[in-house]
Design a protein around this motif. Structure first.
Motif, mmCIF file in Angstrom:
data_model
loop_
_atom_site.group_PDB
_atom_site.id
_atom_site.type_symbol
_atom_site.label_atom_id
_atom_site.label_comp_id
_atom_site.label_asym_id
_atom_site.label_seq_id
_atom_site.Cartn_x
_atom_site.Cartn_y
_atom_site.Cartn_z
ATOM 1 N N LEU A 98 -2.376 -9.435 -5.115
ATOM 2 C CA LEU A 98 -3.553 -8.436 -4.852
ATOM 3 C C LEU A 98 -4.848 -9.261 -5.236
ATOM 4 C CD1 LEU A 98 -4.635 -5.707 -4.410
ATOM 5 C CD2 LEU A 98 -4.072 -5.228 -6.790
ATOM 6 N N HIS A 146 4.190 -0.599 -10.982
ATOM 7 C CA HIS A 146 3.568 -2.022 -10.745
ATOM 8 C C HIS A 146 3.091 -2.606 -12.112
ATOM 9 C CE1 HIS A 146 1.473 -0.577 -6.739
ATOM 10 N NE2 HIS A 146 2.869 -0.599 -6.512
ATOM 11 N N ARG A 205 1.311 -0.137 -14.451
ATOM 12 C CA ARG A 205 0.581 1.258 -13.661
ATOM 13 C C ARG A 205 2.086 1.851 -12.966
ATOM 14 N NH1 ARG A 205 -4.226 -1.895 -12.780
ATOM 15 N NH2 ARG A 205 -5.694 -0.533 -14.259
ATOM 16 N N VAL A 228 6.502 -4.914 -7.891
ATOM 17 C CA VAL A 228 6.804 -3.602 -7.948
ATOM 18 C C VAL A 228 8.117 -3.357 -8.028
ATOM 19 C CG1 VAL A 228 6.755 -1.809 -6.084
ATOM 20 C CG2 VAL A 228 4.936 -3.594 -5.899
ATOM 21 N N ARG A 281 1.004 -1.111 0.124
ATOM 22 C CA ARG A 281 0.288 -0.145 -0.039
ATOM 23 C C ARG A 281 0.770 1.289 0.124
ATOM 24 N NH1 ARG A 281 -5.524 -0.570 1.596
ATOM 25 N NH2 ARG A 281 -6.278 -2.691 1.586
ATOM 26 N N THR A 310 3.307 1.893 -1.707
ATOM 27 C CA THR A 310 3.847 1.917 -3.021
ATOM 28 C C THR A 310 2.618 2.382 -3.997
ATOM 29 O OG1 THR A 310 3.593 -0.182 -3.947
ATOM 30 C CG2 THR A 310 5.371 0.213 -2.861
ATOM 31 N N ILE A 311 1.593 2.703 -3.657
ATOM 32 C CA ILE A 311 0.330 3.363 -4.204
ATOM 33 C C ILE A 311 0.037 4.698 -4.111
ATOM 34 C CG2 ILE A 311 -2.091 2.619 -4.869
ATOM 35 C CD1 ILE A 311 -1.624 -0.014 -3.636
ATOM 36 N N GLN A 312 -0.152 5.318 -5.167
ATOM 37 C CA GLN A 312 -0.677 6.601 -5.150
ATOM 38 C C GLN A 312 -2.131 6.684 -5.492
ATOM 39 O OE1 GLN A 312 2.139 8.605 -7.911
ATOM 40 N NE2 GLN A 312 0.438 9.165 -9.568
ATOM 41 N N MET A 319 3.525 4.851 -10.658
ATOM 42 C CA MET A 319 3.108 5.865 -9.506
ATOM 43 C C MET A 319 4.138 6.933 -9.461
ATOM 44 S SD MET A 319 0.730 3.743 -8.410
ATOM 45 C CE MET A 319 0.352 2.032 -8.790
ATOM 46 N N PRO A 338 -3.010 6.350 -10.096
ATOM 47 C CA PRO A 338 -1.720 5.706 -10.853
ATOM 48 C C PRO A 338 -1.865 6.104 -12.457
ATOM 49 C CG PRO A 338 -3.262 3.986 -10.071
ATOM 50 C CD PRO A 338 -3.842 5.520 -9.518
ATOM 51 N N VAL A 345 1.417 -8.764 -8.512
ATOM 52 C CA VAL A 345 2.027 -7.284 -8.685
ATOM 53 C C VAL A 345 3.435 -7.383 -8.288
ATOM 54 C CG1 VAL A 345 1.628 -4.956 -8.345
ATOM 55 C CG2 VAL A 345 -0.144 -6.479 -8.210
#
Length: 98
Positions: free
Chosen positions: A88, A60, A51, A74, A10, A12-14, A53, A17, A72
């Motif tokens: 995920l 990702h 995707r 990263v 989480r 690493t998620i904006q 970020m 994306p 996923v």
């Protein structure tokens, strides 16, 4: 090879994306081969989406598996190294029945 916790993933998620048509870097393909067979069983070898970020510096790479489940990988974009991977499961996350 490192399985990321939910909290690590989480981070690493904006919020928004960016879907990119990027070629999968060789480092991601090599990493995927190092993931134990039991963890990558049922997931495609070809990604469904990539995707970015950009605000956080991560990419990702989503490899599809069973319905609404993705492996996923990263990637830390500036360094060009793989941070780890995460399974995920959108079914579990959003309470969707399979």
């Amino acid at each position: 090879m490192r399985l990321l916790t939910d909290a690590e993933f989480r981070a690493t998620i904006q919020a928004r994306p960016v879907l990119v048509a990027a070629e999968v870097p060789a480092v991601v393909r090599a990493y995927l081969k190092s993931v134990p067979h039991a963890q990558r069983r049922g997931f495609a070898a070809t990604p469904e989406a990539v995707r970015d970020m950009p605000e956080l510096g991560f990419r990702h790479v989503l490899f599809p598996g069973p319905r609404n489940v993705f492996l996923v990988v990263v990637l830390e974009v500036p360094a060009g190294v793989v941070l780890g991977h995460h399974v995920l499961d959108l079914n579990q996350l959003y309470g969707v029945r399979r």
